[in-house]
Design an enzyme around this catalytic site. Sequence first.
Site, PDB file in Angstrom:
ATOM      1  CD  GLU A   1      -1.698  -2.381   1.660  1.00  0.00           C
ATOM      2  OE1 GLU A   1      -0.497  -2.594   1.948  1.00  0.00           O
ATOM      3  OE2 GLU A   1      -2.586  -3.238   1.796  1.00  0.00           O
TER       4      GLU A   1
ATOM      5  CD  GLN B   1      -9.035  -6.757  -2.574  1.00  0.00           C
ATOM      6  OE1 GLN B   1      -9.415  -7.468  -1.652  1.00  0.00           O
ATOM      7  NE2 GLN B   1      -8.470  -7.244  -3.653  1.00  0.00           N
TER       8      GLN B   1
ATOM      9  CG  ASP C   1     -11.346  -1.373   7.318  1.00  0.00           C
ATOM     10  OD1 ASP C   1     -11.863  -1.341   8.421  1.00  0.00           O
ATOM     11  OD2 ASP C   1     -12.022  -1.412   6.265  1.00  0.00           O
ATOM     12  CG  PHE C   2      -6.894  -3.526   3.674  1.00  0.00           C
ATOM     13  CD1 PHE C   2      -7.209  -3.869   4.983  1.00  0.00           C
ATOM     14  CD2 PHE C   2      -7.120  -4.469   2.684  1.00  0.00           C
ATOM     15  CE1 PHE C   2      -7.754  -5.115   5.293  1.00  0.00           C
ATOM     16  CE2 PHE C   2      -7.650  -5.716   2.985  1.00  0.00           C
ATOM     17  CZ  PHE C   2      -7.972  -6.037   4.283  1.00  0.00           C
TER      18      PHE C   2
ATOM     19  CG  HIS D   1     -11.497  -6.852   7.664  1.00  0.00           C
ATOM     20  ND1 HIS D   1     -10.879  -7.164   8.842  1.00  0.00           N
ATOM     21  CD2 HIS D   1     -10.647  -7.240   6.683  1.00  0.00           C
ATOM     22  CE1 HIS D   1      -9.713  -7.751   8.582  1.00  0.00           C
ATOM     23  NE2 HIS D   1      -9.554  -7.806   7.286  1.00  0.00           N
TER      24      HIS D   1
END
Lengths: 336, 356
Positions: A54, A76, A79-80, A123
Amino acid sequence: MSTLRFSQAVDLAVRHAMDEDDGVVVFGEDVPMIRRELLARFGPARVRPTPISESAFLGAAVGASLGGLRPIVEVQLVDFLTVGLSALVNEAAKVDTFSGGRWQAPMVVRATCGGGYGDGGQHEQALWGMLGGIPGLTVVVPSNPADAAGLMLSAIAHDGPVVFLEHKLLSDMWLEWMGGSRRKSVDFDLPASGIEGAVDDPPVPVPIGRATVLREGRDIALISLGVGVHRCLQAAQLLANDGVDAAVMDLRTVAPLDRTAITEMAESTGRVLAVDEDYTAGGLSGEIAVAACAGRPSVRFGRVTTESTIPYARDREEAGLPNVGRILDAVKPLLE
Amino acid sequence: MRGRLPDEPRFVLYDLVMSRRSTTLEDLYLQMARMRAFEEAAAELWADGLISGELHLGIGEEGIVAGILDHLADGDAMALDHRGTPPLVGRGANLESLFLELLGHPDGLGGGNGGHMHLFDRTLLAASSGIVGASAPTACGFAFSHQQLRPGRVAVAFLGESAVNQGMVMEALNLAAVWKLPVVFVVKDNGWAISTRSSRMTGGDLVRRAASFGLTARKVDGSDVMEVWEEARRMTARARAGKGPSYLHATCHRPRGHFEDDPLLRRVEEPRALADDFRQVMKAARRAQQPIRSRVAGLAAIGRTIATVTVTRRRTKDPLSHAARRLDDPKALDRKAAEEVKGAVVAALARVGTRR
């Protein structure tokens, strides 16, 4: 005009933008499989996968935008996004100011957000308030396919970084991935008017920073975005049965916030309930309160938000996210 | 009681036991069978809608997990990824409370708050994250706390090969080297990053990458539990002796895909899904105004991914069958594991019972 699902509508907008401008490129984790129709149309040079890196690919999106491309970078889950957040907060958001307005970073970060399908607190976050609080970042959260397509067009055309958030309860493709929604044994509270709807081809751009009133009302204004809008519409219907005339406003953009529209709405109703799936503190609902009281300080304000880490257990998750019951409960004291 | 960890004297006892014991293939097989039985039960609960969200199983990884865990004991720590149940089963977590967590029950391991991607067991010093690379830095921190508070203890990080490309993992490898941390990074290489072939997204060789940070780095066949066990023995001993971190790269397979009802796997298993998809992408390619060359290349990339899934999924090497061939009566061990797991599932479901 045709009836499209939420993600299809966004992809349609991306496709038109890619047709018009060779500089629009799409990259991110699993993009070749997720956006396989775009890959089949535009080829692997413009639709490409990334490693699970990321920091690198978000940072590269900033550089690519400075170099003349208009990248759409996919993460995706929002949160990521936090894994590579420096690229957004310290780089993309600063370019315009640091260059004295001479250079911009036109990039779109496309990510899913939101809960309601039991994936747990790492998530299912919204995080739009935190992101929207950074000067230089634009954050949009559409609630239906037409707005999604229109906002994506505007996001791509925008001369700065835009975070485009797609709620998983609106986007059946993602719900299939993350929620295992093909199982007949599970059931999700999906807003019918959000997951599918009429979309123009090419889509009509929706201006960034402009809220829209979905339902007029004199007694109270329910102000929300994303899935929350649909919960508000449902609540307004129930309130109408009790003789309460509730307006529903869809913010569509978190930053820049349509403060004027909120202030006007608050002035006409005198009561405002913010329904915000993001966390309570330091975020959007507080900003709605400020705008609501800007015209008339006597405005009565309440909010329904996510107050804690989202529990995994489905019953507690449902109770913790904004829902119709919580909206009705919060409306009551404001009417007294 | 806050902050209390397993008592020191047990560590001494453990060292005595470790130095004299002998692990048999039966022992390792039974552990693998327990993990497998647990995961298969979880898959059923998921299909029944009793487990929500994404469910990433560790089926195919048992050889790696069992081979490592046999060298761990009280006071050692584990940082886990989104496939956290096999290590917890193997380390002796209460199976009923694990099931209850997956079922979202208040008596679950984390009170039903975490769910299967976010499992925490304080007594086992086991912490999980759904952020794929997060186990590496967390394990570094566990190892640092060992250096300060529990000399001789080791920390293990479990992560996937594609997670190694996350920046935090590379930073963690370096930190472990410069702080000479008692940590073993265990990379489970199933060849895939969700729907992306990881070799296509990884520059260079990961074992050499880890070695270049100054770590002892080895590659093993993760479907051979004894091979993992041997290497893990050396690496954990090295860490306990204060000689620094290691990197164990173990190959494996993921016969069930990235998660349950994996859309990529479905395209290979269900001809209709593949045909529908094929029609869609062909239509898109046909209608596009882009140069033919890029459209053909786009279609080829999609075809290659599908073809790779088709081919690789038949080449799976199951760690349990691999070990079973060398055992007299693996079925008896399977039965023993199945009984234990069944008992836990039945007990857990009985408690969930009227809640749903």
